[in-house]
Design a protein around this motif. Structure first.
Motif, short mmCIF file in Angstrom:
data_model
loop_
_atom_site.label_atom_id
_atom_site.label_comp_id
_atom_site.label_asym_id
_atom_site.label_seq_id
_atom_site.Cartn_x
_atom_site.Cartn_y
_atom_site.Cartn_z
N GLU A 169 0.83 -1.20 0.00
CA GLU A 169 0.00 0.00 0.00
C GLU A 169 0.87 1.26 0.00
O GLU A 169 0.57 2.22 -0.70
N LEU A 170 1.95 1.27 0.77
CA LEU A 170 2.86 2.41 0.80
C LEU A 170 3.52 2.60 -0.57
O LEU A 170 3.62 3.73 -1.06
N ALA A 171 3.92 1.52 -1.21
CA ALA A 171 4.53 1.61 -2.54
C ALA A 171 3.53 2.19 -3.54
O ALA A 171 3.89 3.01 -4.39
N THR A 172 2.28 1.80 -3.42
CA THR A 172 1.25 2.32 -4.33
C THR A 172 1.03 3.81 -4.10
O THR A 172 0.91 4.58 -5.06
N VAL A 173 1.02 4.23 -2.85
CA VAL A 173 0.87 5.66 -2.55
C VAL A 173 2.07 6.44 -3.10
O VAL A 173 1.91 7.51 -3.70
N ARG A 174 3.26 5.90 -2.94
CA ARG A 174 4.45 6.58 -3.48
C ARG A 174 4.38 6.68 -5.00
O ARG A 174 4.71 7.72 -5.58
N ASP A 175 3.94 5.61 -5.65
CA ASP A 175 3.77 5.65 -7.11
C ASP A 175 2.72 6.68 -7.51
O ASP A 175 2.90 7.43 -8.48
N ASP A 177 1.47 11.69 -10.15
CA ASP A 177 0.83 12.99 -10.06
C ASP A 177 1.86 14.10 -10.28
O ASP A 177 1.59 15.07 -11.00
N GLY A 178 3.04 13.96 -9.69
CA GLY A 178 4.10 14.94 -9.88
C GLY A 178 4.55 15.03 -11.32
O GLY A 178 4.83 16.13 -11.83
N LEU A 179 4.61 13.90 -12.02
CA LEU A 179 5.01 13.89 -13.42
C LEU A 179 3.99 14.64 -14.29
O LEU A 179 4.37 15.41 -15.18
N ILE A 180 2.70 14.46 -14.01
CA ILE A 180 1.67 15.15 -14.77
C ILE A 180 1.77 16.66 -14.51
O ILE A 180 1.64 17.48 -15.44
N THR A 181 2.03 17.04 -13.28
CA THR A 181 2.22 18.46 -12.97
C THR A 181 3.46 19.00 -13.68
O THR A 181 3.43 20.10 -14.25
N ASP A 182 4.55 18.23 -13.69
CA ASP A 182 5.77 18.66 -14.39
C ASP A 182 5.50 18.86 -15.88
O ASP A 182 6.05 19.77 -16.51
N TYR A 183 4.65 18.02 -16.46
CA TYR A 183 4.27 18.15 -17.86
C TYR A 183 3.60 19.51 -18.09
O TYR A 183 3.97 20.26 -18.99
N ALA A 184 2.61 19.85 -17.26
CA ALA A 184 1.88 21.11 -17.42
C ALA A 184 2.83 22.30 -17.26
O ALA A 184 2.78 23.26 -18.04
N VAL A 229 -6.06 7.77 -12.02
CA VAL A 229 -4.84 6.99 -12.20
C VAL A 229 -5.17 5.52 -12.03
O VAL A 229 -5.84 5.13 -11.07
N SER A 230 -4.69 4.70 -12.95
CA SER A 230 -4.80 3.25 -12.80
C SER A 230 -3.44 2.65 -13.12
O SER A 230 -2.77 3.04 -14.07
N PHE A 231 -3.03 1.73 -12.28
CA PHE A 231 -1.74 1.08 -12.43
C PHE A 231 -1.91 -0.29 -13.06
O PHE A 231 -2.89 -0.99 -12.78
N GLY A 232 -0.92 -0.66 -13.88
CA GLY A 232 -0.87 -2.02 -14.37
C GLY A 232 -0.61 -2.93 -13.19
O GLY A 232 -0.01 -2.52 -12.19
N VAL A 233 -1.09 -4.15 -13.27
CA VAL A 233 -0.91 -5.08 -12.15
C VAL A 233 -0.02 -6.22 -12.60
O VAL A 233 -0.17 -6.77 -13.69
N TRP A 234 0.93 -6.53 -11.74
CA TRP A 234 1.86 -7.62 -12.01
C TRP A 234 1.84 -8.54 -10.81
O TRP A 234 2.23 -8.14 -9.70
#
Length: 167
Positions: free
Chosen positions: A12-18, A23-30, A89-94
């Motif tokens: 769960e912590l890894a998912t929150v970090r991702d 979210d930061g990457l999308i902001t950096d794009y804008a 946001v949706s993550f691929g699942v492995w």
């Protein structure tokens, strides 16, 4: 009985970090587009990353080609402010855990202003809105964009007339 709670908390912590990194990457794009920082724009993409601005009257191609087109097309609008909202946001699942891919669907509103030569704040001359589709991939350098697709839904000039395409 095995206690799986610490493992679940780590996942769960890894998912929150991702989620925060994406979210930061999308902001950096804008910010890169709004600031006209085309070096930063290109650095947000994977090596094979592509962008598609055709629905907004633009081009489709690799990040370098699209950055050059954006630099030329947006030069007429020194005032730009992308507002990217309603991010899904949706993550691929492995193997039941968060994987190395993600998709983001987000709405945008983008007011832009032509150069007026004045010293005061610019008033938007043109506003457009729509939806972004972002595909992301985890790399050794963190999350990067592998694809950006713009789906422009509307645009207008201050007098209410439809605006011409920007290219």
């Amino acid at each position: 009985m095995t206690n799986t709670e610490p493992m679940t908390q780590r996942v769960e912590l890894a998912t929150v970090r991702d989620q925060l990194a994406v979210d930061g990457l999308i902001t950096d794009y804008a910010v890169a587009v709004d600031d006209g920082d085309w070096t930063a724009y290109r650095s947000l993409f994977t090596l094979d990353g592509r962008a598609d601005y055709r629905s907004a009257g633009g081009i489709e191609g690799d990040a370098g080609k699209v950055a050059a087109w954006l630099a030329e097309s947006l030069a007429a609008f020194p005032m730009r402010q992308h507002l990217i909202v309603n991010r899904r946001v949706s993550f691929g699942v492995w193997e039941h855990d968060t994987g190395d891919t993600a998709r983001v669907q987000a709405d945008y509103v983008n007011p832009m202003g032509f150069a007026d030569g004045g010293d005061g704040p610019a008033t938007p001359d043109f506003v457009c809105g729509g939806r972004y589709g972002f595909a992301l991939r985890r790399t050794d350098d963190g999350w990067r964009l592998s694809e950006v697709v713009v789906q422009e839904k509307w645009r207008r000039l201050p007098d209410g007339h439809p605006a011409p395409v920007i290219n």
